[in-house]
Design a protein around this motif. Structure first.
Motif, mmCIF file in Angstrom:
data_model
loop_
_atom_site.group_PDB
_atom_site.id
_atom_site.type_symbol
_atom_site.label_atom_id
_atom_site.label_comp_id
_atom_site.label_asym_id
_atom_site.label_seq_id
_atom_site.Cartn_x
_atom_site.Cartn_y
_atom_site.Cartn_z
ATOM 1 N N PRO A 4 0.840 -1.204 0.000
ATOM 2 C CA PRO A 4 0.000 0.000 0.000
ATOM 3 C C PRO A 4 0.871 1.248 0.000
ATOM 4 O O PRO A 4 1.965 1.268 0.564
ATOM 5 C CB PRO A 4 -0.799 -0.127 1.296
ATOM 6 N N ILE A 5 0.370 2.288 -0.657
ATOM 7 C CA ILE A 5 1.114 3.538 -0.754
ATOM 8 C C ILE A 5 1.013 4.294 0.563
ATOM 9 O O ILE A 5 -0.081 4.500 1.094
ATOM 10 C CB ILE A 5 0.559 4.409 -1.899
ATOM 11 N N THR A 6 2.165 4.678 1.085
ATOM 12 C CA THR A 6 2.179 5.520 2.280
ATOM 13 C C THR A 6 2.215 6.978 1.835
ATOM 14 O O THR A 6 3.093 7.384 1.066
ATOM 15 C CB THR A 6 3.392 5.205 3.165
ATOM 16 N N ARG A 7 1.281 7.719 2.317
ATOM 17 C CA ARG A 7 1.131 9.104 1.900
ATOM 18 C C ARG A 7 1.622 10.029 3.008
ATOM 19 O O ARG A 7 1.452 9.742 4.192
ATOM 20 C CB ARG A 7 -0.333 9.398 1.567
ATOM 21 N N GLY A 8 2.165 11.153 2.604
ATOM 22 C CA GLY A 8 2.669 12.111 3.572
ATOM 23 C C GLY A 8 1.710 13.262 3.768
ATOM 24 O O GLY A 8 1.016 13.690 2.847
ATOM 25 N N GLY A 9 1.668 13.774 4.971
ATOM 26 C CA GLY A 9 0.805 14.903 5.281
ATOM 27 C C GLY A 9 1.531 15.956 6.081
ATOM 28 O O GLY A 9 2.394 15.641 6.921
ATOM 29 N N ASP A 32 8.128 14.039 -2.676
ATOM 30 C CA ASP A 32 7.327 13.199 -3.567
ATOM 31 C C ASP A 32 8.093 11.916 -3.842
ATOM 32 O O ASP A 32 8.658 11.716 -4.923
ATOM 33 C CB ASP A 32 7.038 13.961 -4.863
ATOM 34 N N SER A 33 8.116 11.039 -2.863
ATOM 35 C CA SER A 33 8.934 9.820 -2.972
ATOM 36 C C SER A 33 8.386 8.842 -4.003
ATOM 37 O O SER A 33 9.130 8.030 -4.546
ATOM 38 C CB SER A 33 9.011 9.132 -1.608
ATOM 39 N N THR A 34 7.125 8.896 -4.305
ATOM 40 C CA THR A 34 6.519 7.946 -5.246
ATOM 41 C C THR A 34 6.413 8.518 -6.655
ATOM 42 O O THR A 34 6.219 7.771 -7.610
ATOM 43 C CB THR A 34 5.103 7.544 -4.777
ATOM 44 N N GLY A 35 6.502 9.849 -6.764
ATOM 45 C CA GLY A 35 6.310 10.487 -8.066
ATOM 46 C C GLY A 35 4.871 10.480 -8.524
ATOM 47 O O GLY A 35 4.574 10.743 -9.687
ATOM 48 N N LYS A 36 3.946 10.184 -7.631
ATOM 49 C CA LYS A 36 2.520 10.086 -7.999
ATOM 50 C C LYS A 36 1.665 11.183 -7.362
ATOM 51 O O LYS A 36 0.441 11.125 -7.428
ATOM 52 C CB LYS A 36 1.972 8.716 -7.597
ATOM 53 N N SER A 37 2.287 12.161 -6.750
ATOM 54 C CA SER A 37 1.552 13.261 -6.090
ATOM 55 C C SER A 37 0.485 12.709 -5.151
ATOM 56 O O SER A 37 -0.719 12.823 -5.386
ATOM 57 C CB SER A 37 0.911 14.193 -7.128
ATOM 58 N N VAL A 38 0.934 12.095 -4.065
ATOM 59 C CA VAL A 38 0.002 11.467 -3.130
ATOM 60 C C VAL A 38 -0.051 12.187 -1.787
ATOM 61 O O VAL A 38 -0.748 11.742 -0.873
ATOM 62 C CB VAL A 38 0.379 9.987 -2.902
ATOM 63 N N ASN A 39 0.658 13.295 -1.658
ATOM 64 C CA ASN A 39 0.731 13.975 -0.366
ATOM 65 C C ASN A 39 -0.431 14.958 -0.183
ATOM 66 O O ASN A 39 -1.132 15.327 -1.128
ATOM 67 C CB ASN A 39 2.065 14.712 -0.231
ATOM 68 N N ALA A 40 -0.613 15.381 1.066
ATOM 69 C CA ALA A 40 -1.708 16.302 1.404
ATOM 70 C C ALA A 40 -1.222 17.359 2.383
ATOM 71 O O ALA A 40 -0.353 17.093 3.226
ATOM 72 C CB ALA A 40 -2.877 15.526 2.012
ATOM 73 N N ILE A 41 -1.779 18.540 2.246
ATOM 74 C CA ILE A 41 -1.541 19.615 3.214
ATOM 75 C C ILE A 41 -2.887 19.996 3.816
ATOM 76 O O ILE A 41 -3.861 20.224 3.092
ATOM 77 C CB ILE A 41 -0.893 20.849 2.553
ATOM 78 N N ALA A 89 1.604 26.702 -7.550
ATOM 79 C CA ALA A 89 1.406 25.393 -8.178
ATOM 80 C C ALA A 89 2.725 24.645 -8.373
ATOM 81 O O ALA A 89 2.794 23.423 -8.181
ATOM 82 C CB ALA A 89 0.684 25.557 -9.514
ATOM 83 N N GLY A 90 3.781 25.354 -8.745
ATOM 84 C CA GLY A 90 5.059 24.699 -8.980
ATOM 85 C C GLY A 90 5.617 24.071 -7.725
ATOM 86 O O GLY A 90 6.066 22.901 -7.740
ATOM 87 N N ALA A 91 5.607 24.809 -6.633
ATOM 88 C CA ALA A 91 6.129 24.290 -5.364
ATOM 89 C C ALA A 91 5.286 23.128 -4.867
ATOM 90 O O ALA A 91 5.816 22.141 -4.320
ATOM 91 C CB ALA A 91 6.162 25.409 -4.325
ATOM 92 N N LEU A 92 3.983 23.192 -5.041
ATOM 93 C CA LEU A 92 3.092 22.114 -4.599
ATOM 94 C C LEU A 92 3.352 20.840 -5.407
ATOM 95 O O LEU A 92 3.363 19.733 -4.860
ATOM 96 C CB LEU A 92 1.631 22.557 -4.747
ATOM 97 N N LYS A 93 3.588 21.018 -6.700
ATOM 98 C CA LYS A 93 3.865 19.851 -7.545
ATOM 99 C C LYS A 93 5.179 19.196 -7.148
ATOM 100 O O LYS A 93 5.292 17.958 -7.078
ATOM 101 C CB LYS A 93 3.899 20.284 -9.001
ATOM 102 N N ALA A 94 6.191 20.036 -6.860
ATOM 103 C CA ALA A 94 7.502 19.500 -6.471
ATOM 104 C C ALA A 94 7.415 18.705 -5.174
ATOM 105 O O ALA A 94 8.166 17.738 -4.974
ATOM 106 C CB ALA A 94 8.506 20.647 -6.335
ATOM 107 N N ALA A 95 6.512 19.106 -4.295
ATOM 108 C CA ALA A 95 6.354 18.411 -3.011
ATOM 109 C C ALA A 95 5.378 17.247 -3.112
ATOM 110 O O ALA A 95 5.090 16.591 -2.100
ATOM 111 C CB ALA A 95 5.878 19.394 -1.949
ATOM 112 N N GLY A 96 4.858 16.991 -4.321
ATOM 113 C CA GLY A 96 3.944 15.858 -4.512
ATOM 114 C C GLY A 96 2.592 16.058 -3.848
ATOM 115 O O GLY A 96 1.941 15.083 -3.464
ATOM 116 N N VAL A 97 2.161 17.331 -3.719
ATOM 117 C CA VAL A 97 0.880 17.607 -3.043
ATOM 118 C C VAL A 97 -0.272 17.462 -4.035
ATOM 119 O O VAL A 97 -0.272 18.103 -5.094
ATOM 120 C CB VAL A 97 0.880 19.025 -2.427
ATOM 121 N N ARG A 98 -1.216 16.639 -3.680
ATOM 122 C CA ARG A 98 -2.400 16.419 -4.520
ATOM 123 C C ARG A 98 -3.631 17.130 -3.961
ATOM 124 O O ARG A 98 -4.510 17.535 -4.704
ATOM 125 C CB ARG A 98 -2.679 14.914 -4.614
#
Length: 673
Positions: free
Chosen positions: A519-524, A547-556, A594-603
């Motif tokens: 399962p994917i572990t997501r960061g918050g 963004d360790s997975t490259g799939k933008s799975v993180n949340a703020i 948007a650029g910084a959010l993408k770099a951090a993998g924030v979805r």
């Protein structure tokens, strides 16, 4: 003297004609002779003056009242016999058509009953409301706009004889087949003036009748061959068939055309200043089972907006008691597993001498959907009242209504409100929760398991500015654990930088996802800021996520608190305007970042705006929407989007819309096709 003479009933009299006659200049100047009256009659010089729209409208009022009276009598007679069939037709007592034909035009009105004496008439685009008071002698006082008209009507075989006081008595003939020749009055047939099968012309006498020792001819209404239906010496009543016509030219018969235009009633020409029924009266009439004069929920909201907060409890008590006066009687019967019919038979047995009470209950229940809307809107309007103890008893009675029989939503909302009323005061809950947090190692499992009205997020968020660093830190960890308690693999690390200045990094996994591979572990990342203005500074800083997975799975998830709003926070929705401005500005900030959010993998980015003692406001923004707010998730915890599968609903249904206000903090209703 003649103008003040009031002759009603079956007595025919020339009073109105005489009033017109005596007002003529020739009579006033005394220049008349013996042939003067004969000449006026022959030439039909004297004619009563009236407005056709007035005649038609007041005829519609008379027939509407007669229809209601007849249907009520039939219903009471049916109930007296224990027959319930007419209960299913109660809707026809609140809305029905009325047709009036006059001077070659047919007028079709739609009548709505908004109160025992309030009728609304619609024809075309015109809507006219009238208040009608029936007098013991059968006369009706009709109030429209700023005018009051006294009318008296009699249905006769040939039509409606309508008397408008001070104006005229007018005959509105019943529509008959033009090939039928009917008697115009009671009398005896003396002789037919044409042989059976002979031709008679329109306007030509075809039969002589004897009435009051006078022989009077009756004229044909069309041209054709006559067939006699009675014989000499026959006694006939007004309206009885005297003959049939084989019409010479059916196309020449005058046709009744439907009205098509603006029904400009003279009584409404002056806008006037007459007040409409006050909002409380409108609400009470709707609760009694009459058609609401406007949208039920909007009507209640206007009522509370126009009232002083000190009067909220009084208004709510009045509304809810009126609702329960009907529903408790009915619910008492159905609680014993009776069917609806059995419940009404039981009520009839209990009220044999007062069947109108049963009729009133049935009428009210026929409009249960609108009445439920009024109750729900009332409960939601007073939920923000600080001192709601006075409502505890009546809300408990609402909550005890059976969840079936269309009481489901009322019972649910009443139970939720009862929980709020019965909860300890906010400050007491805050103190108890603080005590549980002000220890070295709090029992987070116990804290996050507390009921929402004991240890909800609104109480925890109010402790984020506490003077104790331990309390602040533990309160925030409790918030994160409470929000993510359904998610496996949760780890939480909180850093306290001072009052209303905390950071939290956490990881989590989605529950109930396919178990293919790991399962994917997501960061918050969940920072706390003291005000919305600090959000801009926050987004200018580096985002502590990878963004360790490259799939933008993180949340703020940003928490603004404990006081996110500067304006009125007396009610949950009283912060609407300020919150919408926050959302609009947040969208702009996110698009700029948007650029910084993408770099951090924030979805996903969400904000929680605390507004104790009310539950917080929530807004969610998604990268796939271009960082626009997800309206289907407004005032819904960010985690609910996944738990309630809102994204899937949004994909499978067009125009998905969430019903607002929501039923409860964990219950949401969506509409989609």
């Amino acid at each position: 003297s003649l103008r003040n003479m009031d002759v009603v009933g079956d007595i025919r009299n020339p009073v109105e004609y005489l009033v017109e006659l005596l007002g003529m200049n020739a009579f006033i100047d005394n220049t008349i002779d013996t042939s003067w009256l004969d000449g006026l009659i022959k030439e039909k010089t004297v004619a009563l003056k009236y407005d056709s729209f007035d005649v038609v409208f007041y005829a519609a009022v008379f027939r509407a009242m007669r229809t209601l009276r007849t249907r009520k009598e039939e219903l009471l007679a049916s109930l007296g016999k224990g027959q319930l069939g007419l209960l299913g037709q109660l809707a026809t007592m609140n809305q029905f058509p009325i047709e009036i034909a006059f001077e070659g035009v047919k007028y079709n009105f739609q009548v709505r009953r908004c109160g025992p004496d309030i009728l609304s008439f619609t024809i075309g685009e015109r809507v006219m409301q009238a208040k009608v008071r029936e007098q013991p002698d059968g006369a009706l006082f009709v109030s429209v706009g700023n005018s009051v008209m006294k009318i008296f009507g009699t249905e006769e075989a040939l039509g409606l004889r309508l008397r408008l006081e001070g104006i005229a008595t007018i005959m509105l003939p019943t529509l008959y087949d033009p090939s039928e020749l009917r008697s115009e009055f009671n009398g005896k047939v003396v002789r037919y003036l044409q042989d059976d099968g002979a031709t008679v012309k329109e306007g030509e006498p075809y039969v002589e009748l004897e009435a009051m020792k006078m022989i009077m001819p009756v004229k044909a209404s069309a041209t054709g061959k006559i067939a006699h239906t009675r014989g000499a010496g026959s006694i006939v009543a007004a309206g009885e068939l005297l003959g049939n016509l084989e019409l010479a030219d059916p196309s020449q018969v005058k046709k009744i055309v439907p009205f098509d235009g603006d029904f400009a009633l003279a009584a409404l020409a002056d806008p006037g200043t007459k007040d409409a029924d006050d909002l409380m009266t409108q609400v009470e009439l709707a609760l009694d089972g009459y058609l609401p004069q406007q949208d039920p929920a909007a009507m209640v909201q206007q009522l509370f907006r126009s009232a002083a907060p000190a009067d909220y409890n009084k208004i709510a008590t009045s509304v809810l008691e009126r609702y329960l006066a009907v529903e408790e009687k009915y619910a008492q019967e159905v609680k014993t597993n009776m069917s609806a019919d059995q419940a009404f038979l039981s009520l009839i047995a209990q009220n044999k001498d007062s069947l109108e009470q049963v009729s009133a209950i049935a009428l009210a229940r026929s409009q249960l959907a609108a009445r439920n809307e009024i109750v729900l809107s009332t409960l939601r309007s007073v939920r923000a009242v600080a001192d709601a103890a006075d409502l505890a008893g009546i809300v408990k009675r609402l909550a005890e209504l059976p969840s079936e029989h269309a009481y489901g939503e009322v019972s649910l909302v009443a139970n939720q409100y009862a929980d709020k009323i019965n909860a300890d005061p906010f400050e007491e809950r805050r103190a108890k929760l603080r005590k549980m947090l002000d220890v070295e190692s709090p029992n987070f499992q116990e804290i996050i398991s507390l009921r929402a009205n004991v240890g909800g997020v609104e109480v925890l968020a109010d402790l984020l500015a506490d003077e104790s660093a331990a309390v602040r830190k533990h309160a925030y960890e409790a918030i994160v654990r409470r929000v993510y308690r359904m998610f496996p693999g949760l780890t939480v690390e909180v850093t306290d930088n001072g009052p209303s200045d905390l950071d939290c990094k956490y990881t989590f996994q989605y529950p109930d996802v396919p178990s293919e591979g790991e399962p994917i572990t997501r960061g918050g990342y969940a920072p706390v800021v003291p005000s919305f203005s600090a959000l801009k500074d926050l987004l200018a800083k580096p985002i502590p996520l990878e963004d360790s997975t490259g799939k933008s799975v993180n949340a703020i998830a940003v928490v603004i608190g404990p006081k996110a709003f500067k304006g009125d926070t007396s009610g949950f929705y009283s912060t609407d305007d300020e919150f919408k401005e926050m959302i609009k500005e947040t969208e702009s900030l996110l698009k700029a970042s948007a650029g910084a959010l993408k770099a951090a993998g924030v979805r996903k980015f969400s904000i929680m705006a605390a507004q104790a003692p009310n539950t917080p406001r929530y807004a969610t923004f998604l990268v796939e929407d271009g960082w626009a707010e997800s309206l289907t998730c407004r005032d819904m915890r960010g985690t609910f989007r996944h738990l309630l599968e809102v994204a899937r609903l949004d994909q499978e249904y067009d125009d998905l819309e969430r019903i607002v206000p929501v039923i409860g903090r964990g219950s949401h209703v969506f509409v989609g096709t």
